[in-house]
Design a protein around this motif. Structure first.
Motif, PDB file in Angstrom:
ATOM      1  N   ALA A 221       0.834  -1.205   0.000  1.00 42.27           N
ATOM      2  CA  ALA A 221       0.000   0.000   0.000  1.00 42.27           C
ATOM      3  C   ALA A 221       0.866   1.251   0.000  1.00 42.27           C
ATOM      4  O   ALA A 221       0.579   2.217  -0.718  1.00 42.27           O
ATOM      5  CB  ALA A 221      -0.935  -0.007   1.203  1.00 42.27           C
ATOM      6  N   ASP A 222       1.920   1.239   0.797  1.00 44.76           N
ATOM      7  CA  ASP A 222       2.838   2.382   0.831  1.00 44.76           C
ATOM      8  C   ASP A 222       3.467   2.610  -0.540  1.00 44.76           C
ATOM      9  O   ASP A 222       3.567   3.738  -1.012  1.00 44.76           O
ATOM     10  CB  ASP A 222       3.929   2.178   1.883  1.00 44.76           C
ATOM     11  CG  ASP A 222       3.405   2.169   3.302  1.00 44.76           C
ATOM     12  OD1 ASP A 222       2.276   2.667   3.526  1.00 44.76           O
ATOM     13  OD2 ASP A 222       4.096   1.636   4.178  1.00 44.76           O
ATOM     14  N   LYS A 223       3.872   1.520  -1.169  1.00 42.45           N
ATOM     15  CA  LYS A 223       4.493   1.622  -2.497  1.00 42.45           C
ATOM     16  C   LYS A 223       3.502   2.202  -3.494  1.00 42.45           C
ATOM     17  O   LYS A 223       3.829   3.117  -4.253  1.00 42.45           O
ATOM     18  CB  LYS A 223       4.933   0.219  -2.938  1.00 42.45           C
ATOM     19  CG  LYS A 223       5.721   0.184  -4.213  1.00 42.45           C
ATOM     20  CD  LYS A 223       6.203  -1.222  -4.507  1.00 42.45           C
ATOM     21  CE  LYS A 223       7.104  -1.656  -3.387  1.00 42.45           C
ATOM     22  NZ  LYS A 223       7.984  -2.747  -3.672  1.00 42.45           N
ATOM     23  N   PHE A 224       2.263   1.698  -3.489  1.00 42.67           N
ATOM     24  CA  PHE A 224       1.250   2.189  -4.418  1.00 42.67           C
ATOM     25  C   PHE A 224       0.967   3.661  -4.170  1.00 42.67           C
ATOM     26  O   PHE A 224       0.919   4.469  -5.115  1.00 42.67           O
ATOM     27  CB  PHE A 224      -0.043   1.363  -4.281  1.00 42.67           C
ATOM     28  CG  PHE A 224      -1.101   1.772  -5.250  1.00 42.67           C
ATOM     29  CD1 PHE A 224      -1.106   1.286  -6.538  1.00 42.67           C
ATOM     30  CD2 PHE A 224      -2.097   2.651  -4.875  1.00 42.67           C
ATOM     31  CE1 PHE A 224      -2.081   1.671  -7.439  1.00 42.67           C
ATOM     32  CE2 PHE A 224      -3.076   3.048  -5.754  1.00 42.67           C
ATOM     33  CZ  PHE A 224      -3.070   2.541  -7.054  1.00 42.67           C
ATOM     34  N   THR A 225       0.786   4.041  -2.910  1.00 42.83           N
ATOM     35  CA  THR A 225       0.468   5.435  -2.570  1.00 42.83           C
ATOM     36  C   THR A 225       1.607   6.375  -2.984  1.00 42.83           C
ATOM     37  O   THR A 225       1.352   7.475  -3.466  1.00 42.83           O
ATOM     38  CB  THR A 225       0.227   5.555  -1.043  1.00 42.83           C
ATOM     39  OG1 THR A 225      -0.850   4.684  -0.701  1.00 42.83           O
ATOM     40  CG2 THR A 225      -0.137   6.971  -0.652  1.00 42.83           C
ATOM     41  N   ASN A 226       2.838   5.947  -2.826  1.00 39.58           N
ATOM     42  CA  ASN A 226       3.976   6.775  -3.228  1.00 39.58           C
ATOM     43  C   ASN A 226       4.088   6.902  -4.750  1.00 39.58           C
ATOM     44  O   ASN A 226       4.501   7.948  -5.255  1.00 39.58           O
ATOM     45  CB  ASN A 226       5.273   6.224  -2.653  1.00 39.58           C
ATOM     46  CG  ASN A 226       5.358   6.427  -1.163  1.00 39.58           C
ATOM     47  OD1 ASN A 226       4.783   7.357  -0.611  1.00 39.58           O
ATOM     48  ND2 ASN A 226       6.077   5.534  -0.485  1.00 39.58           N
ATOM     49  N   MET A 227       3.720   5.856  -5.478  1.00 36.52           N
ATOM     50  CA  MET A 227       3.838   5.887  -6.925  1.00 36.52           C
ATOM     51  C   MET A 227       2.665   6.589  -7.603  1.00 36.52           C
ATOM     52  O   MET A 227       2.788   7.117  -8.702  1.00 36.52           O
ATOM     53  CB  MET A 227       3.996   4.473  -7.480  1.00 36.52           C
ATOM     54  CG  MET A 227       5.320   3.830  -7.086  1.00 36.52           C
ATOM     55  SD  MET A 227       5.480   2.126  -7.675  1.00 36.52           S
ATOM     56  CE  MET A 227       5.958   2.406  -9.379  1.00 36.52           C
ATOM     57  N   PHE A 228       1.488   6.561  -6.945  1.00 39.05           N
ATOM     58  CA  PHE A 228       0.286   7.166  -7.499  1.00 39.05           C
ATOM     59  C   PHE A 228      -0.345   8.084  -6.448  1.00 39.05           C
ATOM     60  O   PHE A 228      -1.375   7.762  -5.878  1.00 39.05           O
ATOM     61  CB  PHE A 228      -0.716   6.084  -7.928  1.00 39.05           C
ATOM     62  CG  PHE A 228      -0.153   5.135  -8.943  1.00 39.05           C
ATOM     63  CD1 PHE A 228      -0.133   5.463 -10.283  1.00 39.05           C
ATOM     64  CD2 PHE A 228       0.369   3.909  -8.535  1.00 39.05           C
ATOM     65  CE1 PHE A 228       0.406   4.578 -11.206  1.00 39.05           C
ATOM     66  CE2 PHE A 228       0.901   3.025  -9.472  1.00 39.05           C
ATOM     67  CZ  PHE A 228       0.921   3.363 -10.807  1.00 39.05           C
ATOM     68  N   PRO A 229       0.299   9.226  -6.152  1.00 43.99           N
ATOM     69  CA  PRO A 229      -0.195  10.113  -5.085  1.00 43.99           C
ATOM     70  C   PRO A 229      -1.562  10.719  -5.411  1.00 43.99           C
ATOM     71  O   PRO A 229      -1.966  10.836  -6.496  1.00 43.99           O
ATOM     72  CB  PRO A 229       0.882  11.191  -4.988  1.00 43.99           C
ATOM     73  CG  PRO A 229       1.695  11.107  -6.214  1.00 43.99           C
ATOM     74  CD  PRO A 229       1.465   9.760  -6.816  1.00 43.99           C
TER      75      PRO A 229
END
Length: 173
Positions: free
Chosen positions: A165-173
């Motif tokens: 989730a952290d990775k997704f949120t950082n890549m797609f803010p």
């Protein structure tokens, strides 16, 4: 077929404009065949061949998106497979503005490196359309901070955060 009936009820009852579904094992392929003669909706999909993963589970998958056939008369509609059986884009444009529906089905057993690679492919695709509006939907197979999942073995709700989730949120803010 009960799946086909369910989908038709969803489209009719809620008067949906776009319905995005995900399926494991690639068994959703029959729906595109069954909806071909539907007068109101078009079905597009992408499927990957089922295969056995390292845990012995069948790991195929598919995504299918339904949208009104009338859109083809009013708008420019195009479909693009970003990742076979995992990510499908439906782009709808009136010539001035465009909206893209990204139907996503991420595999829960992908390693961090594999997930990053797949998310980068989505980013690369999106970069080709800087003025489009993107709407994500689907089965991401990870939980966000403070989101719960029911443990079927114990019957308890587990609340946790995840690196995915952290990775997704950082890549797609």
């Amino acid at each position: 077929n009960s799946k086909t009936s369910y989908i038709q009820r969803m489209l009719d009852t809620f008067q949906l404009q776009v319905l995005m579904l995900q399926e494991t094992h690639g068994r959703l392929a029959d729906l595109s065949e069954r909806t071909r003669n539907n007068l109101q909706f078009k079905a597009c999909g992408t499927f990957c061949t089922p295969c056995v993963d390292s845990n012995g589970a069948l790991g195929g998958g598919g995504v299918i998106t339904f949208y009104p056939k009338v859109w083809n008369d009013r708008f420019s509609c195009s479909e693009k497979t970003i990742i076979d059986g995992r990510v499908l884009a439906l782009r709808v444009s009136d010539g001035n503005y465009a909206v893209q529906f990204l139907n996503v089905h991420l595999h829960p057993d992908w390693s961090g490196h594999e997930l990053t690679g797949k998310l980068q492919r989505i980013q690369k695709y999106m970069a080709d359309f800087p003025s489009d509006v993107f709407l994500f939907g689907g089965d991401f197979n990870f939980v966000y901070d403070h989101e719960g999942r029911l443990d079927l073995d114990t019957g308890s709700l587990k609340i946790k955060s995840s690196q995915e989730a952290d990775k997704f949120t950082n890549m797609f803010p």
